[in-house]
Write a protein that holds these residues in place. Structure first.
Motif, short mmCIF file in Angstrom:
data_model
loop_
_atom_site.label_atom_id
_atom_site.label_comp_id
_atom_site.label_asym_id
_atom_site.label_seq_id
_atom_site.Cartn_x
_atom_site.Cartn_y
_atom_site.Cartn_z
N ASP A 269 81.02 -46.70 -29.62
CA ASP A 269 81.27 -47.62 -28.51
C ASP A 269 82.47 -47.16 -27.69
N ASP A 270 82.66 -45.84 -27.59
CA ASP A 270 83.82 -45.28 -26.90
C ASP A 270 83.55 -45.01 -25.42
N HIS A 271 82.39 -45.40 -24.92
CA HIS A 271 81.99 -45.22 -23.53
C HIS A 271 82.00 -43.74 -23.14
N HIS A 272 81.54 -42.91 -24.07
CA HIS A 272 81.31 -41.49 -23.79
C HIS A 272 79.89 -41.16 -24.20
N TRP A 273 79.36 -40.09 -23.63
CA TRP A 273 77.96 -39.75 -23.87
C TRP A 273 77.75 -39.23 -25.30
N HIS A 274 76.65 -39.70 -25.89
CA HIS A 274 76.23 -39.25 -27.22
C HIS A 274 74.76 -38.88 -27.16
N SER A 275 74.43 -37.79 -27.81
CA SER A 275 73.06 -37.25 -27.78
C SER A 275 72.33 -37.57 -29.07
N VAL A 276 71.10 -38.04 -28.95
CA VAL A 276 70.27 -38.40 -30.12
C VAL A 276 68.93 -37.68 -30.02
N VAL A 277 68.50 -37.08 -31.13
CA VAL A 277 67.16 -36.50 -31.22
C VAL A 277 66.55 -36.93 -32.55
N ILE A 278 65.34 -37.49 -32.49
CA ILE A 278 64.59 -37.88 -33.69
C ILE A 278 63.31 -37.07 -33.72
N GLU A 279 63.14 -36.26 -34.76
CA GLU A 279 61.93 -35.46 -34.92
C GLU A 279 61.26 -35.87 -36.22
N ARG A 280 60.01 -36.31 -36.12
CA ARG A 280 59.29 -36.74 -37.32
C ARG A 280 57.95 -36.03 -37.40
N LEU A 289 72.50 -36.51 -34.33
CA LEU A 289 73.43 -37.21 -33.45
C LEU A 289 74.58 -36.27 -33.15
N ASP A 290 74.76 -35.94 -31.88
CA ASP A 290 75.87 -35.06 -31.46
C ASP A 290 75.94 -33.80 -32.31
N GLN A 291 74.79 -33.14 -32.46
CA GLN A 291 74.65 -31.86 -33.15
C GLN A 291 74.80 -31.95 -34.67
N HIS A 292 74.98 -33.15 -35.21
CA HIS A 292 74.99 -33.32 -36.66
C HIS A 292 73.64 -33.85 -37.10
N THR A 293 72.93 -33.09 -37.95
CA THR A 293 71.55 -33.42 -38.32
C THR A 293 71.49 -33.90 -39.76
N GLN A 294 70.78 -35.00 -39.95
CA GLN A 294 70.44 -35.47 -41.30
C GLN A 294 68.94 -35.26 -41.52
N HIS A 295 68.60 -34.67 -42.65
CA HIS A 295 67.20 -34.48 -43.01
C HIS A 295 66.87 -35.50 -44.09
N PHE A 296 65.80 -36.26 -43.90
CA PHE A 296 65.40 -37.20 -44.94
C PHE A 296 63.89 -37.37 -44.92
N ARG A 297 63.41 -38.01 -45.96
CA ARG A 297 61.98 -38.27 -46.13
C ARG A 297 61.80 -39.77 -46.26
N THR A 298 60.88 -40.31 -45.50
CA THR A 298 60.69 -41.75 -45.49
C THR A 298 60.12 -42.22 -46.83
N ASN A 299 60.40 -43.47 -47.17
CA ASN A 299 59.86 -44.06 -48.38
C ASN A 299 58.37 -44.37 -48.21
N GLY A 300 57.73 -44.66 -49.33
CA GLY A 300 56.31 -45.00 -49.29
C GLY A 300 55.42 -43.79 -49.44
N GLU A 301 54.14 -43.96 -49.11
CA GLU A 301 53.15 -42.89 -49.30
C GLU A 301 52.35 -42.60 -48.04
N PHE A 302 52.66 -43.27 -46.92
CA PHE A 302 51.87 -43.11 -45.70
C PHE A 302 52.53 -42.12 -44.75
N ASP A 303 51.70 -41.47 -43.93
CA ASP A 303 52.16 -40.42 -43.03
C ASP A 303 52.16 -40.83 -41.57
N HIS A 304 51.34 -41.81 -41.19
CA HIS A 304 51.19 -42.16 -39.78
C HIS A 304 52.05 -43.36 -39.43
N LEU A 305 52.57 -43.34 -38.20
CA LEU A 305 53.27 -44.49 -37.64
C LEU A 305 52.29 -45.23 -36.74
N ASP A 306 51.87 -46.41 -37.18
CA ASP A 306 50.87 -47.20 -36.44
C ASP A 306 51.59 -48.21 -35.55
#
Length: 1316
Positions: A269-280, A289-306
């Motif tokens: 909330d510093d009123h400066h630009w922040h970059s976000v990329v979500i790849e699934r 977020l701002d060139q820092h990447t977290q890799h994770f795997r979603t819970n559950g057993e399904f692959d599609h986002l409905d």
């Protein structure tokens, strides 16, 4: 035919829109290195001050000589700055500086600030710090820095930090980059943008979402989409952090829970630009977020986002009703919004999306400016206030990481006012001296040092004061203390360096403030900056330079990060890791490693990948003579009954292990051999349906693959063990159970193909017919050997080396290995970069060195050993380097720690190959290196050594380092991978020859060992090395060594008897009164030579140890831990023990001559009790009897039960669990951090009193022992006065028990074994 004009215009707009998407999304797709400052006019430059007109900021262009040749301010101090307006937002990639032309003026160090508006500046960050760039050392040379993190800005400001000692601040500069343009949308906190799908329901396998945002609000939904089946995706701000929530589907039974929540960043909330990329893609997500990447795997057993209907940006879907759940809409600006290739901002600009919820949609960013002030520990801001007023009213917002600090101080007309932060709470203190030291002390809030903005309002007037935090009326604290207030004229915010009559307790504050109000008026900080009002020192105006040092979190493996303004600390409790960043495992990598620390069989925590991602887990380590077994248990009970299953509806039994599948796989990959026992007991229940049918039962192993073979068989062969061995009940089938008989049958065996193990599921499919039953057993998973622990290479020439791929250890790196050498020096390994490097070497015979450079200059750690390291024995080296410190440790004893600099580079950037050995041939290493691990990965030295000249796989000579672990005369035997202890010539057993071998003798039990040469020679030709070691061929002995332990409660009895073919013999007996007697008859004497070894009653149920040694006439006897006593055979006695024949334990049953006294007094009913550790010269007769396979010259009569109940207690107590970090109770669960609680309410004082009493009793008992020994010893011999011995025996035993901490415990264990 030409296309219509409208079509051409649409095509042009489409091309332009995609060009803008490309530029906004990837501005560096082309080389972004244009000179941005040189073309600018003079009025684009401003500065804090100018020395004279010729030194104006417009002359500060690189390599230009106009005016005085550059910019110089009026005063050379830390309040000066030079600013440039690039005209529009630009992508900035580099900066270069020069000194002022032909002068002594230059800048040696500076900071870079940037902004979109010329207000609310943000300092350039690198490596987690506000970065200070190295400047110039002369006037003409150009120093250029490429930005590690390119920025987008219109305004840039350079802050000189240090300058020429010979002159003043002088500067010319250039900024490099390229144009930047992006669509911007201003969100007012009410409207949302709705992106409608082309279909009502979307089943999405892959998502790519990219956007930039800036806001001064800490809460707000950035995007949201949901489906009627329960799927959703939400990106929102919570408390200044970015929260991504995604659910690809859950089921109504709750067995599948798909909700996944991940947090990133802080202070957003510093009123400066922040970059976000979500790849699934399916369940795999990259969240950047701002060139820092977290890799994770979603819970559950399904692959599609409905998702249904739409995806909304800026808030929840607009329904005309208040937003439920308390979620606020986003208020601020977004740009370059892209969803799966669609430019959302461009579509909104062209009115292709639903924006009806906006009252006034604008495509420019509306800045709300709050003019923050940044304080360090030497800062203060002084503002004027109304003088001699009877009310104080102040307010401000602050943010900090420090738990304490001075927020406000004001000298009243007669007293003082202080607002301070104490342990995360705001406290208000008023002291009025004229009213008999009347005081007001109130406090409110908690945990306010969390880095977020907090609002403080304080009001005080006659007999009333109120403190409110964050506008929460519930937090308001009021007091009606009688007090009269008369204000002074000034208020000091963030510090007070003035010494007054009433000074504040705290004198500084590190953090930021904004929206400062004095007397209900918002302070004009612009006027303060221009010097028209107030005063300040060492503050940064219009900037909040707060840094979250815990984001990204450098604390690894779940370590908890806490921070102050200047640094962070990691709490590693309960993680299983240690170090400044919780990087290093506290546990060994395997059971093999524990064995070579001298540990015995037990449960241990292991960590196969060390500092890698796998956590530690508990296993059972079984150290046998030649192998070290690692066992992981499962939860399936033995003989689990299975009924009601069919081929169409199988019963699936799931096995859960005490470790995860990844952890078990780590054991398997390094093991030499793994196995798991499976058993299928059946009655009319077919197993594999052999020979040609489809299997009824199958099992699932590692990799979730089905397998159709059973224990005792191998992959690809659908058989059971009996089918391989051709001994099935019915020869037509390959499994006993496949015969489908009504009798109970069994198919069992070992599964040994380790790539398929362990068994995770068994599906049973033939128990639904009448009368059919099955019982399944799956044993624990067992492996032996640790190939990574023994993976070694021998370097035979100084120029030999192994090479591997570049070491990746940017922010944290650990290296561990064992080495042995006879050379005085040598480089173990090195890896180089452009300037960065890392190296470990033996610098001298007693010094190991760890050196590296991450960009701040070379650092070298040296550990000195008190003994030479080129002793051809194994030594262990471990080195670690992280953002907090560097550590070098040798042999887990000698250590050096070097803290990292608080400011500077932190990333280790290497480019060359990793060389093990010296690649240049200089100071090459000669010797062996093994078990080389780097960041938890074991390098396969042996595989690389096979194809490398001058290096050989493996290394011999392990016994030189580990032979000391073979106890009690055991011989160390070299193995390719390690060593083993040969216990065949000892009376002991176990991996280290330290396990007592003993037996319990009932009445009439005897052990006979034949010592006749013919028998011995015959036995020695047999393969019984582990049981027997033959006597020398000549059986006329002039020396004997006899050692044994015993415990009994009955006397008289015979303990040991050695017979001969003559009338010579040797006997050890217990007399009627329980005293011990040694009898020798070697000829030449009328009566046997007898020695009463002790006058005490040794038939007292306690273990006793006897050592007897004879060399010709000299006899030495030692009982228990008493000093040895010497005796001498008479001159008339022979010294040769002639033609020894047999050795008896417990009783004599012999055809030749036997001492009639023995037969009459001691042979009936014989010895009843325990014998242990029996060894006669190089023979262990009792061990031979208990381990005999029928081919050794030993026999026994009566019942002989193996037991160590005759073993004496240890003279040195074992390490307690409190001081042994490797020993854990079997029931302890990890992680643990237990507080020790004294049971039954016994407090510390009681424990101290008990300790004092114990010391007194101990002293009395020791005195008694001394007196007794003095009374009954005379000239090195024992008296034989039985009456006195009987009187003193009890107190002597008490003395033994009192001095032996483990005596009683050993006795208790012995008694239990007697009755098993």
């Amino acid at each position: 035919m030409e296309p219509p004009a409208g079509t051409g215009l649409k095509l042009l707009l489409w091309i332009l829109s995609h060009i803008s998407i490309s530029q906004a999304a990837s501005p560096s797709s082309q080389k972004c290195d244009e000179a941005l400052v040189t073309p600018l006019p003079h009025n684009a430059f401003t500065s804090s001050s100018v020395f004279t007109s010729g030194y104006a900021p417009g002359y500060a262009k690189l390599n230009k000589r106009g005016g005085a040749g550059g910019w110089s301010p009026l005063d050379s101090d830390h309040y000066q700055w030079l600013q440039v307006d690039l005209g529009s937002r630009k992508q900035v990639t580099a900066i270069a500086t020069q000194g002022r032309y032909s002068s002594s003026d230059w800048t040696t160090r500076y900071r870079l600030l940037y902004s979109d508006t010329g207000r609310n500046w943000k300092p350039y960050h690198q490596d987690g710090n506000i970065w200070a760039f190295a400047g110039n050392s002369n006037t003409e040379s150009v120093v250029r820095h490429d930005l590690q993190n390119p920025t987008v800005a219109r305004y840039l400001r350079i802050i000189p930090l240090d300058w020429s000692e010979e002159g003043r601040i002088g500067l010319r500069f250039e900024i490099y980059g390229c144009p930047y343009w992006a669509d911007v949308i201003n969100f007012d906190g009410k409207g949302v943008i709705s992106y409608r799908f082309k279909m009502k329901k979307m089943k999405i396998l892959k998502d790519v979402i990219a956007l930039k945002f800036k806001t001064s609000e800490s809460e707000g939904v950035i995007l949201h989409g949901e489906g009627q089946q329960g799927d959703y995706i939400t990106l929102e701000l919570r408390r200044g952090r970015l929260l991504l929530q995604i659910n690809l589907g859950s089921n109504q039974y709750g067995s599948i829970l798909g909700h996944t929540s991940v947090t990133s960043g802080s202070l957003l909330d510093d009123h400066h630009w922040h970059s976000v990329v979500i790849e699934r893609y399916r369940r795999n997500v990259n969240f950047t977020l701002d060139q820092h990447t977290q890799h994770f795997r979603t819970n559950g057993e399904f692959d599609h986002l409905d998702l249904d209907y739409e995806l909304t940006f800026g808030g929840m879907p607009y329904s005309g009703k208040p937003v439920s759940g308390g979620r606020r809409n986003f208020k601020g600006c977004m740009e370059s919004i892209n969803y799966n290739g669609e430019n959302i901002t461009d579509l909104a600009r062209r009115k292709k999306l639903d924006t009806s919820s906006f009252r006034n949609l604008t495509f420019s960013c509306v800045d709300t400016h709050t003019f923050p002030v940044f304080f360090n520990d030497t800062s203060f801001l002084q503002l004027p206030g109304r003088r001699d007023h009877n009310m104080v009213s102040v307010g401000f917002q602050f943010r900090t990481w420090n738990p304490s600090g001075l927020l406000l101080f004001s000298s009243l007309a007669d007293g003082m006012l202080e607002l301070a932060l104490n342990d995360g709470k705001v406290t208000a203190h008023i002291n009025v001296t004229q009213q008999k030291n009347m005081r007001v002390d109130i406090a409110s809030g908690s945990g306010l040092n969390d880095g977020e903005w907090h609002d403080v309002r304080f009001l005080a007037k006659e007999n009333f004061a109120m403190l409110t935090i964050d506008g929460d009326e519930a937090s308001a604290v009021r007091t009606n203390s009688p007090v009269q207030i008369t204000t002074g004229s000034t208020y000091h915010f963030g510090g007070c360096l003035l010494r007054t009559r009433a000074s504040p307790i705290q004198r500084s504050f590190q953090g930021c403030m904004q929206l400062i109000q004095v007397d209900d008026q918002l302070a004009d900080l612009t006027a303060v900056e221009q010097g028209r009002m107030g005063a300040f020192e060492n503050v940064s105006l219009d900037m909040c330079a707060i840094i979250d040092r815990c984001m990204p979190n450098h604390c690894e493996h779940g370590g908890r990060c806490s921070q102050t303004w200047d640094g962070f600390t990691c709490t590693c409790d309960g993680t299983g890791y240690t170090g400044a960043t919780c990087h290093t495992s506290v546990y060994e990598q395997s059971c093999e490693a524990y064995k070579h620390l001298g540990r015995s069989s037990d449960s241990y925590w292991i960590d196969p990948d060390g500092s890698g991602p796998l956590g530690p887990f508990k296993v059972i380590c079984n150290m046998t003579e030649d192998k070290v077994w690692t066992t992981v248990v499962n939860n399936l009970p033995a003989q689990t009954a299975v009924t009601g299953s069919s081929r169409e509806r199988r019963t699936v039994l799931q096995l859960n292990y005490s470790a995860s599948m990844e952890q078990v796989t780590a054991i398997t990959n390094s093991a030499e051999h793994c196995e798991q026992h499976v058993a299928y007991a059946c009655r009319m229940s077919r197993l594999l349906n052999t020979p040609d049918g489809t299997p009824y039962t199958w099992w699932v192993g590692r990799g979730n693959e089905k397998h159709f073979y059973w224990g005792g068989s191998v992959p690809g062969i659908q058989k059971c063990a009996c089918g391989i061995e051709r001994n099935c009940t019915d020869s037509k089938y390959y499994c006993n159970c496949d015969a489908d008989q009504k009798q109970w049958r069994d198919d069992s065996g070992l599964l040994v193909y380790k790539d398929h193990l362990p068994v995770s599921q068994v599906a049973v499919g033939d128990t639904n017919r009448p009368g059919s039953e099955a019982k399944l057993t799956v044993g624990p998973f067992r492996c032996y050997g640790d190939r990574s622990y023994w993976n070694a290479a021998s370097f035979n020439t100084p120029s030999s080396y192994l090479h591997f791929s570049t070491f990746q250890g940017e922010t944290s790196a650990d290296i561990s290995f064992y080495f042995k050498t006879s050379a005085p020096y040598g480089v173990f390994l090195e890896n180089l970069g452009n300037t960065d490097f890392i190296r470990l070497e033996l610098k001298s015979p007693t010094v190991v060195s760890f050196s590296f450079d991450v960009g701040n200059g070379p650092v070298e750690l040296n550990v000195h050993s008190p003994i030479p390291l080129n002793d051809d024995q194994w030594h262990r080296v471990s080195a670690e380097r992280n953002t907090k410190e560097a550590i070098l440790q040798l042999d887990q004893k000698y250590k050096e720690v070097r803290p990292a600099p608080t400011q500077g580079h932190t990333r280790l950037e290497l480019y060359s190959q990793l060389y093990v050995g010296s690649a240049g041939g200089q100071r090459g290493f000669l010797g062996c290196i093994r078990s080389l691990k780097m960041n938890g990965v074991t390098l396969d030295l042996e595989e690389r050594a096979i194809v490398t000249p001058g290096v050989k796989p493996g290394c011999s000579g392990h016994c030189t380092s580990f032979g000391m672990y073979c106890r009690n005369g055991g011989k160390c035997v070299e193995k390719y991978n390690g060593y083993s202890c040969d216990c065949s010539t000892t009376a002991y057993d176990g991996p280290f020859c330290s396990k007592d071998v003993g037996g319990f003798f009932e009445a009439g039990t005897l052990v006979k060992y034949n010592l006749v040469p013919e028998v011995v020679a015959a036995a020695s030709s047999l393969d019984e090395k582990s049981v027997i070691h033959n006597l020398p061929v000549e059986t006329n002995l002039t020396r004997e060594d006899l050692t044994f332990s015993f415990s009994t409660s009955t006397s008289p009895s015979l303990l040991v008897y050695v017979s001969t073919k003559t009338q010579d013999y040797m006997a050890v007996v217990l007399r009627h009164n329980g005293t011990l007697q040694l009898r020798y008859n070697l000829g030449g004497l009328r009566e046997p030579f007898s020695v009463d070894i002790d006058q005490r009653n040794l038939a007292n149920g306690q273990p006793h140890t006897v050592n007897i040694s004879r060399v010709e006439r000299d006899i030495e006897v030692q009982l228990d831990h008493y000093p040895p006593v010497s005796y001498t055979l008479p001159e008339a006695s022979d010294t040769q023990f002639t033609l020894v024949k047999s050795l008896f334990l417990g009783k004599v049953f012999e055809t030749g001559y036997i001492d009639p006294v023995i037969i009459e007094k001691y042979n009936t009913p014989g010895f009843v009790g325990c014998l242990s550790r029996v060894q006669f010269n190089s023979i262990a007769p009792l061990k031979a009897a208990l381990r005999s396979r029928g081919s050794v010259p030993v026999s026994h009569q009566g019942k002989l039960v193996e037991s160590n109940c005759g073993a004496s207690p240890l003279t040195i107590p074992p390490m307690s669990a409190a001081t042994d970090p490797w020993h854990l109770d079997a029931g302890a669960d990890f992680p643990f951090n237990e507080e020790r609680v004294i049971p039954d309410g016994v407090n510390r004082n009681s424990a101290i009193i008990g300790g004092i009493i114990a010391v007194v009793i101990f002293t009395i008992l020791c005195t008694l022992v001394f007196l007794i020994r003095y009374m009954f010893r005379h000239k090195g011999t024992y008296h034989t006065n039985e009456a006195k011995g009987g009187e003193s025996s009890e107190s002597a035993d008490a003395a033994i028990i009192g001095t032996e901490a483990n005596f009683t415990e050993t006795i208790d264990e012995s008694k239990k074994e007697w009755f098993i």
